[in-house]
Scaffold this motif. Structure first.
Motif: not given
Length: 318
Positions: A273-295
């Motif tokens: 979940v920390m990686v999801i947070y970092e990808n979404a709100f620090q790196q602005l990679q919302f698509g990648r963060a969503s993919a991690i969330g789906v996994v």
């Protein structure tokens, strides 16, 4: 004195009464339906806006590349295929799974031991005191608890190291060493969350008939033998519920490692979940963060299904 019974109502009278009552009944039903819908509306709207819509949006967003600034770009399965080559994500999944194994086992063990101790020949008022005391950490904010614990485990001025120093033991870098930081995260998480499992076990123990223990005592079974042959089998449905809920919660851990260590030192306490947070709100990679969330969601569903599958072997219903 002879009484004369009134004549039975004719069919016309019955039809008139029925037709007169029908509109009232229909009006009552409509009012009941509207009242029911009115009470359910806040919950339905809340679940739709804050649960269903985000789930659907995350599923769709996992197939796009989007940084908020530019328009979404459809990339198909690229977000999912790139996850396999991400070393940080692999470490985060390993940390999360190891954390689940250790923290959930410790949480259930502590909760069960304390529940058995509280239920064994203790006055009702004292039982209520312990029930409230053990459940109290759960109602606190995880962030506030982690901030307090960060001060307690501080290497320079923390109360834990001061206590160790008074005993002649050198200070331990609790939050800055690879081996100690995960231990602190596990201890803080278990301390705050074991109260829920504790209450579940209390309810399960209270539901076990006392005459079962009395019969076992007559047969000579006491102490550990009663616990192993009576308490554990009859408590197995409650243990299943407690373990399922504990594992689901532990797989989504975020607050404690983020506040205590920011995922460090290195990546030793970084979770999925920390990686999801970092990808979404620090790196602005919302698509990648969503993919991690789906996994992660698929993993949670798979682990839960496996638990219910294995429960057929160790869960006994009286």
């Amino acid at each position: 004195m002879t009484t004369i019974a009134p004549p039975p109502p004719t069919e016309d009278v019955v039809d008139a009464e029925t037709s007169a009552g029908a509109p009232t009944d229909d009006r009552t039903r409509r009012q009941t339906r509207w009242l029911t819908a009115l009470f359910l509306a806040p919950t339905v709207i809340g679940l739709t806006l804050f649960t269903l819509v985000p789930i659907v949006a995350s599923l769709l967003l996992a197939f796009f590349r989007w940084d908020i600034i530019s328009d979404p770009e459809f990339v198909g399965l690229d977000n999912f295929t790139s996850l396999a080559s991400d070393p940080t994500l692999r470490i985060a999944f390993g940390n999360t799974l190891l954390f689940v194994v250790v923290a959930v086992a410790l949480q259930l063990a502590v909760a069960l031991v304390l529940a058995v101790a509280v239920m064994s020949r203790m006055p009702g008022w004292l039982r209520s005191v312990f029930r409230s005391a053990f459940f109290f950490p759960l109602i606190l904010s995880a962030s506030s608890v982690s901030i307090v614990m960060a001060y307690l485990f501080n290497q320079d001025f923390g109360l834990v190291n001061r206590t160790l120093n008074s005993l002649g033991i050198a200070s331990v870098p609790w939050l800055t060493s690879d081996w100690a930081a995960p231990i602190v995260v596990v201890l803080v998480y278990v301390w705050q969350n074991f109260g829920f499992s504790f209450l579940l076990f209390l309810g399960g123990l209270a539901a076990i008939p006392r005459d079962v223990y009395e019969a076992a005592a007559i047969d000579g079974a006491t102490g550990w033998r009663q616990f192993r042959q009576i308490t554990l089998p009859l408590l197995s449905p409650t243990m299943l519920v407690a373990s399922v809920m504990a594992i689901i919660a532990a797989l989504q851990i975020f607050d404690q490692p983020y506040v205590l260590t920011r995922g460090g030192p290195g990546d030793s306490t970084r979770t999925v979940v920390m990686v999801i947070y970092e990808n979404a709100f620090q790196q602005l990679q919302f698509g990648r963060a969503s993919a991690i969330g789906v996994v992660l969601t698929v993993l949670i569903m798979a682990v839960t299904a496996l638990q219910f599958r294995l429960s057929r072997r160790f869960v006994f219903y009286s």
